[in-house]
Design a protein around this motif. Structure first.
Motif, PDB file in Angstrom:
ATOM      1  N   MET A   1      27.822 -31.612  16.444  1.00 33.32           N
ATOM      2  CA  MET A   1      27.455 -32.675  17.352  1.00 33.32           C
ATOM      3  C   MET A   1      28.582 -33.703  17.461  1.00 33.32           C
ATOM      4  O   MET A   1      28.351 -34.882  17.682  1.00 33.32           O
ATOM      5  CB  MET A   1      26.153 -33.349  16.918  1.00 33.32           C
ATOM      6  CG  MET A   1      24.984 -32.378  16.799  1.00 33.32           C
ATOM      7  SD  MET A   1      23.416 -33.174  16.427  1.00 33.32           S
ATOM      8  CE  MET A   1      23.027 -33.887  18.015  1.00 33.32           C
ATOM      9  N   LEU A  26      18.762 -36.203  20.830  1.00 35.67           N
ATOM     10  CA  LEU A  26      19.696 -35.602  19.876  1.00 35.67           C
ATOM     11  C   LEU A  26      19.917 -34.131  20.210  1.00 35.67           C
ATOM     12  O   LEU A  26      21.051 -33.630  20.174  1.00 35.67           O
ATOM     13  CB  LEU A  26      19.163 -35.751  18.457  1.00 35.67           C
ATOM     14  CG  LEU A  26      19.212 -37.162  17.872  1.00 35.67           C
ATOM     15  CD1 LEU A  26      18.354 -37.247  16.615  1.00 35.67           C
ATOM     16  CD2 LEU A  26      20.652 -37.575  17.571  1.00 35.67           C
ATOM     17  N   THR A  27      18.830 -33.441  20.557  1.00 39.57           N
ATOM     18  CA  THR A  27      18.944 -32.032  20.940  1.00 39.57           C
ATOM     19  C   THR A  27      19.806 -31.864  22.181  1.00 39.57           C
ATOM     20  O   THR A  27      20.536 -30.870  22.321  1.00 39.57           O
ATOM     21  CB  THR A  27      17.543 -31.438  21.193  1.00 39.57           C
ATOM     22  OG1 THR A  27      16.772 -31.537  19.996  1.00 39.57           O
ATOM     23  CG2 THR A  27      17.625 -29.981  21.609  1.00 39.57           C
ATOM     24  N   THR A  49      19.033 -34.621   8.691  1.00 38.05           N
ATOM     25  CA  THR A  49      19.346 -33.337   9.322  1.00 38.05           C
ATOM     26  C   THR A  49      20.546 -33.427  10.252  1.00 38.05           C
ATOM     27  O   THR A  49      21.419 -32.569  10.239  1.00 38.05           O
ATOM     28  CB  THR A  49      18.125 -32.824  10.113  1.00 38.05           C
ATOM     29  OG1 THR A  49      17.029 -32.644   9.213  1.00 38.05           O
ATOM     30  CG2 THR A  49      18.439 -31.502  10.796  1.00 38.05           C
ATOM     31  N   VAL A  50      20.601 -34.494  11.067  1.00 34.44           N
ATOM     32  CA  VAL A  50      21.632 -34.566  12.115  1.00 34.44           C
ATOM     33  C   VAL A  50      22.836 -35.394  11.715  1.00 34.44           C
ATOM     34  O   VAL A  50      23.872 -35.358  12.389  1.00 34.44           O
ATOM     35  CB  VAL A  50      21.045 -35.107  13.424  1.00 34.44           C
ATOM     36  CG1 VAL A  50      19.884 -34.253  13.889  1.00 34.44           C
ATOM     37  CG2 VAL A  50      20.605 -36.571  13.281  1.00 34.44           C
TER      38      VAL A  50
END
Length: 242
Positions: A1, A26-27, A49-50
């Motif tokens: 990302m 975010l996705t 997680t991100v």
């Protein structure tokens, strides 16, 4: 990302609709700054997680100093793409019995806070464009007894959004609203089962709208596909608003 579509601030981003919006964005490849009074377990897990794509910004937007601090962060964001004004509060009572403190709190959080943060966002977006999405409610379009003050705040928010869209459109900034219908979140837990059943019967679709439905509509309004859409209200209510 590492490569993103820019940064989007989401108020009330730690639970309910705001958390669903945060996840969806975010996705879709955005960096998200989730603004909330407290860090929920779900948001903390998502951040783990991100990683750096998600920032938690603690703030009680009813407090003047906190509101100024958030506005300053928005104004100084170099890659600001969007602002989603989702934080809000609803207190239900017949108007004759509604406490003035409840009216003041709803007006402050549902109207004054979005107006203030929109001002900061527009200043940051003035040279490069951007997207603002204000979360309204089906209450602005359909009459519900006991929600007079809340309805007034959402009508005000939609009216403000139309005017702001007209003022900033030539700068490449779009301003739209998403108006959810009944959504099963913490804000609606006190609704009695018989009232829930009556709400469901009003739906044209045989399903209630979900936080994910709202989140996908917000993502669309932030996307290139919505570049020519402004001053509009997208109702996400399974057709219950008629």
């Amino acid at each position: 990302m590492d490569e993103t579509n820019g940064t989007v601030f989401v108020t009330g981003g730690s639970r309910g609709i705001g958390l669903a919006v945060t996840r969806q964005l975010l996705t879709a490849g955005y960096r998200v700054v989730a603004v909330s009074r407290t860090l929920s377990g779900e948001l903390a897990s998502l951040r783990d997680t991100v990683g750096a794509a998600l920032t938690f910004l603690p703030a009680d937007l009813t407090r003047g100093d906190d509101r100024v601090a958030v506005a300053t962060r928005i104004r100084g964001c170099a890659d600001l793409h969007g602002l989603v004004n989702n934080a809000g509060v609803a207190t239900g009572a017949l108007h004759v019995a509604t406490a003035s403190a409840d009216v003041s709190r709803m007006w402050q959080l549902n109207v004054e806070v979005p107006m203030s943060l929109c001002q900061a966002a527009v200043k940051a977006m003035y040279g490069s464009g951007g997207r603002i999405v204000n979360i309204s409610s089906i209450a602005a379009h359909r009459t519900f007894r006991g929600l007079g003050a809340y309805t007034a705040t959402k009508c005000a928010l939609e009216g403000f959004s139309r005017v702001l869209a007209a003022e900033v459109g030539r700068r490449g900034i779009t301003v739209n609203c998403v108006a959810p219908g009944f959504i099963d979140t913490a804000m609606t837990t006190a609704i009695a089962d018989d009232v829930r059943a009556a709400i469901h019967r009003r739906n044209m679709l045989d399903r209630d709208a979900t936080p994910g439905d709202v989140a996908r509509s917000v993502e669309f309004l932030l996307s290139p596909a919505a570049a020519a859409i402004t001053a509009q209200v997208v109702r996400v209510d399974s057709g219950s608003g008629g």
